[in-house]
Design a protein around this motif. Sequence first.
Motif, mmCIF file in Angstrom:
data_model
loop_
_atom_site.group_PDB
_atom_site.id
_atom_site.type_symbol
_atom_site.label_atom_id
_atom_site.label_comp_id
_atom_site.label_asym_id
_atom_site.label_seq_id
_atom_site.Cartn_x
_atom_site.Cartn_y
_atom_site.Cartn_z
ATOM 1 N N PHE A 9 -5.296 1.216 8.499
ATOM 2 C CA PHE A 9 -4.385 1.202 7.363
ATOM 3 C C PHE A 9 -2.973 0.764 7.774
ATOM 4 C CE2 PHE A 9 -7.431 4.481 5.612
ATOM 5 C CZ PHE A 9 -7.996 3.607 4.697
ATOM 6 N N SER A 10 -2.841 0.255 9.008
ATOM 7 C CA SER A 10 -1.505 -0.190 9.441
ATOM 8 C C SER A 10 -1.634 -1.494 10.248
ATOM 9 C CB SER A 10 -0.817 0.909 10.252
ATOM 10 O OG SER A 10 -1.609 1.299 11.365
ATOM 11 N N TYR A 13 -4.689 -3.358 9.113
ATOM 12 C CA TYR A 13 -5.038 -3.309 7.690
ATOM 13 C C TYR A 13 -5.724 -4.615 7.332
ATOM 14 C CZ TYR A 13 -4.426 -2.304 2.702
ATOM 15 O OH TYR A 13 -4.633 -2.041 1.374
ATOM 16 N N THR A 19 -7.553 -7.209 -2.385
ATOM 17 C CA THR A 19 -6.137 -6.921 -2.652
ATOM 18 C C THR A 19 -5.609 -7.760 -3.814
ATOM 19 O OG1 THR A 19 -5.778 -6.331 -0.336
ATOM 20 C CG2 THR A 19 -3.832 -6.965 -1.607
ATOM 21 N N ARG A 23 -4.071 -6.265 -8.068
ATOM 22 C CA ARG A 23 -2.672 -6.263 -8.494
ATOM 23 C C ARG A 23 -2.501 -6.454 -10.006
ATOM 24 N NH1 ARG A 23 1.318 -10.141 -9.144
ATOM 25 N NH2 ARG A 23 3.343 -9.117 -9.264
ATOM 26 N N ARG A 26 -3.418 -3.493 -12.156
ATOM 27 C CA ARG A 26 -2.542 -2.331 -11.983
ATOM 28 C C ARG A 26 -1.261 -2.470 -12.806
ATOM 29 N NH1 ARG A 26 -1.872 1.800 -7.795
ATOM 30 N NH2 ARG A 26 0.322 2.405 -7.619
ATOM 31 N N TYR A 27 -0.693 -3.669 -12.811
ATOM 32 C CA TYR A 27 0.625 -3.815 -13.427
ATOM 33 C C TYR A 27 0.618 -4.485 -14.798
ATOM 34 C CZ TYR A 27 2.264 -1.953 -9.102
ATOM 35 O OH TYR A 27 2.468 -1.114 -8.041
ATOM 36 N N TYR A 218 -7.250 -15.247 2.527
ATOM 37 C CA TYR A 218 -6.046 -14.448 2.261
ATOM 38 C C TYR A 218 -4.823 -15.164 2.839
ATOM 39 C CZ TYR A 218 -3.334 -10.108 1.681
ATOM 40 O OH TYR A 218 -2.422 -9.156 1.282
ATOM 41 N N PHE A 268 -3.549 -13.257 -7.718
ATOM 42 C CA PHE A 268 -2.551 -12.432 -7.010
ATOM 43 C C PHE A 268 -1.198 -12.525 -7.708
ATOM 44 C CE2 PHE A 268 -0.734 -11.294 -2.562
ATOM 45 C CZ PHE A 268 -0.904 -9.943 -2.815
ATOM 46 N N LEU B 386 9.077 -2.246 -7.818
ATOM 47 C CA LEU B 386 7.629 -2.343 -7.625
ATOM 48 C C LEU B 386 7.342 -2.519 -6.133
ATOM 49 C CD1 LEU B 386 6.387 -4.670 -10.529
ATOM 50 C CD2 LEU B 386 6.495 -2.166 -10.437
ATOM 51 N N PRO B 387 6.162 -2.071 -5.701
ATOM 52 C CA PRO B 387 5.797 -2.219 -4.294
ATOM 53 C C PRO B 387 5.751 -3.692 -3.874
ATOM 54 C CG PRO B 387 4.317 -0.688 -5.390
ATOM 55 C CD PRO B 387 5.155 -1.323 -6.458
ATOM 56 N N LEU B 389 4.168 -7.016 -2.407
ATOM 57 C CA LEU B 389 2.813 -7.563 -2.461
ATOM 58 C C LEU B 389 2.067 -7.142 -1.206
ATOM 59 C CD1 LEU B 389 3.047 -11.261 -3.705
ATOM 60 C CD2 LEU B 389 2.767 -9.177 -5.020
ATOM 61 N N GLY B 390 0.819 -6.755 -1.380
ATOM 62 C CA GLY B 390 -0.024 -6.488 -0.221
ATOM 63 C C GLY B 390 0.128 -5.108 0.375
ATOM 64 N N GLU B 392 0.016 -0.920 -0.221
ATOM 65 C CA GLU B 392 -0.417 0.156 -1.113
ATOM 66 C C GLU B 392 0.664 1.227 -1.126
ATOM 67 O OE1 GLU B 392 -4.581 1.527 -1.274
ATOM 68 O OE2 GLU B 392 -4.892 0.284 0.481
ATOM 69 N N VAL B 393 1.225 1.479 -2.286
ATOM 70 C CA VAL B 393 2.257 2.499 -2.448
ATOM 71 C C VAL B 393 1.808 3.432 -3.564
ATOM 72 C CG1 VAL B 393 4.654 2.954 -3.091
ATOM 73 C CG2 VAL B 393 4.097 0.949 -1.689
ATOM 74 N N GLU B 394 1.770 4.711 -3.271
ATOM 75 C CA GLU B 394 1.432 5.688 -4.300
ATOM 76 C C GLU B 394 2.464 6.809 -4.273
ATOM 77 O OE1 GLU B 394 -0.829 5.387 -6.529
ATOM 78 O OE2 GLU B 394 -2.373 4.037 -5.732
ATOM 79 N N ARG B 416 0.593 2.644 2.716
ATOM 80 C CA ARG B 416 -0.181 2.064 3.811
ATOM 81 C C ARG B 416 -0.294 0.567 3.572
ATOM 82 N NH1 ARG B 416 -5.885 5.110 2.496
ATOM 83 N NH2 ARG B 416 -6.514 3.932 0.656
ATOM 84 N N GLY B 417 -0.501 -0.159 4.643
ATOM 85 C CA GLY B 417 -0.559 -1.605 4.491
ATOM 86 C C GLY B 417 -0.272 -2.286 5.815
ATOM 87 N N VAL B 420 3.046 -1.309 8.040
ATOM 88 C CA VAL B 420 3.527 0.053 8.264
ATOM 89 C C VAL B 420 3.281 0.403 9.733
ATOM 90 C CG1 VAL B 420 3.294 2.463 7.593
ATOM 91 C CG2 VAL B 420 2.937 0.652 5.888
ATOM 92 N N GLY B 452 4.871 1.413 -14.134
ATOM 93 C CA GLY B 452 4.475 1.409 -12.730
ATOM 94 C C GLY B 452 5.647 1.305 -11.769
#
Lengths: 586, 586
Positions: A9-10, A13, A19, A23, A26-27, A218, A268, B386-387, B389-390, B392-394, B416-417, B420, B452
Amino acid sequence: MEHRTFPEFSTNYPLLLTTFMKRPVRYYPDQIGVVYRNHVSGAYQRLTWRVWYQRVCRLGHALQGRLKIKPGQPGRLGDRVGTMAYNTHRHLELYYAVPCIGATLHPINIRLSEEHIVYTIKHAQDTVIFVDDMVLPLLENIYERIQDTVQVFVYMSDKPGLPQTRLPNLIEYEELIAAEPGQFDWPYLDEDTTATLCYTTGTTGQPKGATFTHRQLYLMTLHSMARQSIVNTPGFVAVERLGENAVPMLNTPLFHIHGWGAPFTTVFSAQKIVLPGTFTVRGFCELVEREKVTSVGIVPTIAALLLEFTDFDKYDLSSLVNVGVGGGALPLGLKTKLEKALPHFRAGSGYGMTETAPASIGAFVKKHMVQWPKEAIDEVMVKTGLPSLGLEVEVVDEQGVPVPWNNQTVGEIVIRGPWVTKEYYKAPERTAEVWYDGWFHTGDLAKVDEEGFVVIADRLKDVIRSGAEMVPTVLLENLIAMADFVLEAAVVGVPDPVWGEVPMAVVSLRPGSAATPEDVVDFLAEHGVQTGRITKWMLPRLVALTREIPKTSVGKYDKKAIRENLPQFLAIAKDMSRQPAWPAPT
Amino acid sequence: MEHRTFPEFSTNYPLLLTTFMKRPVRYYPDQIGVVYRNHVSGAYQRLTWRVWYQRVCRLGHALQGRLKIKPGQPGRLGDRVGTMAYNTHRHLELYYAVPCIGATLHPINIRLSEEHIVYTIKHAQDTVIFVDDMVLPLLENIYERIQDTVQVFVYMSDKPGLPQTRLPNLIEYEELIAAEPGQFDWPYLDEDTTATLCYTTGTTGQPKGATFTHRQLYLMTLHSMARQSIVNTPGFVAVERLGENAVPMLNTPLFHIHGWGAPFTTVFSAQKIVLPGTFTVRGFCELVEREKVTSVGIVPTIAALLLEFTDFDKYDLSSLVNVGVGGGALPLGLKTKLEKALPHFRAGSGYGMTETAPASIGAFVKKHMVQWPKEAIDEVMVKTGLPSLGLEVEVVDEQGVPVPWNNQTVGEIVIRGPWVTKEYYKAPERTAEVWYDGWFHTGDLAKVDEEGFVVIADRLKDVIRSGAEMVPTVLLENLIAMADFVLEAAVVGVPDPVWGEVPMAVVSLRPGSAATPEDVVDFLAEHGVQTGRITKWMLPRLVALTREIPKTSVGKYDKKAIRENLPQFLAIAKDMSRQPAWPAPT
């Protein structure tokens, strides 16, 4: 005590297509995300991102469950899922659901010959094929030859129900996904999982299957978008920079090299995506008007079709501000004519191939050119361009040494970088023909000008060798296409006892034109020789006026077909060597 | 016969900082690329990309050869190279030469306490330290404490020659690189090689060293640029979209979280980079005018400094069209005041931290907001955003479940992403405090609104708990800063026997203002309570007017310092609970 870290996750990732599709839902869940109109059936759908994403989730479940599609891992492809489909919302759903469960999407090029289509299906070993209703007859024709490979077929249509067909194991797409859950816990795949398998058009031998991983697609997408952020946009800043509010129409078939990457960048970017099924000129104009399309990518032959269309003025096409032209060189004459017909239209050239996924080289106005007059900018925009960000592109001589930036020395384009295919599927010998010395060898010739622009000269196999010289056929074609009376022009070599080969121009005229072969050569003499763009000995010895120029399945001039039917073209060709403009032999 | 493939040049082509620096020298070798002006010494250099790149090559050779700096590999850091330097062309050279030979750059935060600086140098085990002349006294002060760690020092100055100093092994930077070759065959490193080591400011305990690989910094840069390509730019499209012709000035120190990523995006974008050494208001204005700077990134306290400056009208700052504000919330009042002073100025807020490299959350106008009136857009631009791109922010509750998007429920931001940090260097226990359940825990509180947008509420440790409620101190600070008479405002909790804590506002007034604590509360009552932005019980019980608010080394309000010196502030604070605006206890 041991403390674990979370590299997955870092630092590691995974770069996944998953991904991209998460997006927009979500938005912008309740905004129109995917528009599909079928010019033939009249079907017209405008899906919100939520609805489209739910359909992808449902398809993912159906692939895993009912169709038992198995995922792959690095070095081993997942089950191959073939598509024989036009540009529909369903095809876009397949573009995400198949790779995002770890399987491999094989967008079958339905414009190939039947023999080649059969070859690619058997070579890819497609487990299942998703087929559009319009393509069903083609599939029925080849069924016997692929029945040992493909186990199930899924029928995609705008009309409910299954057709009368002798195909066994045919499932209806909408029925397949209807009962599945609209949410999906997409796996964090290894980014080196193969996402797609794309076959070349096979102009020499059988088609070759280029493989692409999630990471590759990607990174191609990210670099393309990053490049957008530094494009210098002289004169037309305010209209071209539309951000998320751009409305791209995807004309390039999704079975051609990932539709030039559009299925990834547009999703994206959460732009409203317009899918026209198949291309028709009238359908194109209607959709641009209705959906306020801002951006399209087309091949030069489609641009020529647009120019021929006499009903332009019946449509409001003013939203259209941005067009990329690829799949062939962009003649300056064609660009100029298009911009005359569509005042807001701005076109730029590009270059890519199946093996490069395809983003490679594209039109670019360098920072110090921004204030140049429009004519100078236009010339820059049709030079093939600068390499994509993050890609190494060189033009090298036969020893592999980069040629000087002098706009004269011709060499072969070689490429390496994150999204160049690693190998042709199950074909190590053919891979070794193109991948050696650490570079992918494109087989295309180019020069490099003083600013570093790569200017495509020719396909290696299309080069005309006249005496000790190479005739730049693409340059000739571009020059001829500048003539007002010309619609299209292709130049090929014809065997000649003295020169080895001499150039023949095969030219189609604009409707109503009464131009002659002499007019073609006179035009070249005036706009090519006198301006120093070509030398006299490059003038075509033969000019054949024809109603239509043969094209390949992807809309490029099919020079192989011209050469194979040479007598037919020679019969109508005029020998220009006695014309006044023709140079005396030296 | 075995045919090899080239995954290292295709599927696994390494993502390296090397790629960034090669681009401008290839396409713009003779254009000015890096401008450095030292406001103190008066030195002023304008380097072409060719010259700057040659200096990076020379430095690379010197690091490998004379300084014997060894490269690392995945999982093992290369030798650490420390820098104690301001924003100069030399510091930018170190940003590339050190990581691109495989070693690890440690930009030492010279605004930390001496104790913390010593700690980071010893913890990182820096082999060599590159030091600016202006920072030499600081280094001399701590020399005894680091002499067992650091073997060599390199002295960077605009004046030739070495100073009188008791430091041993001091080499002059310009002398070090002078005789080295101007070309370098940069290695294709493993992309998981650690490129940088950046320490947190250590407001709680000793600083922690966040590690970043080439891949991580590359991907942060790419995603930031990709985001630029889809930014919707209402109203001011033509000025903000400058592409390669943007002229960024790097005000954020390069020793703060990669200077917010600017050393990477600007070089890859081949933009003209303006380096001001250290920040002064007058120097800032002079450089903007001379170099036609278009873009800056600043912290709110610098914005406040600019507002205080009375000589604005003596400079032509019209080129300045784009400013990002980070390192603290952007009060709407501050934004409005800045835009009034500089009509072309457009500001947006952002959020990030050392551990996120830092790109995380930024201002963003969503596609359907583009046509909103300016006032509404302004409110969007100061919502944290907003987070990236790419990424993950929660925002999650204490069970790790995302909070509803209702603009009310406060939770902790988890991220995470790809970029990070994976871990704190040599500190697995401290890593485990923030990395668990598959997420990096920021310790910062936020709400999520209906669109969001993540709206920063507070640092966990800065939260005021009054009764059962949490007081949103950042919101209070932003509201107070909207008052014309206010320069800055910080809100902290003060122990209270009844409520647990009550909020105290520490406020500095604009020069010449005669406002009173009552004016502060009245302003909050009118613009906060009556507009529904806060409730009555959130009004600060205490208001302390002060000349200056304590700040951390990175320019944020130092609430810890306020709490530690509470008696001093309580002595000047006025208890507002008897004011008319104060609510009756409920």
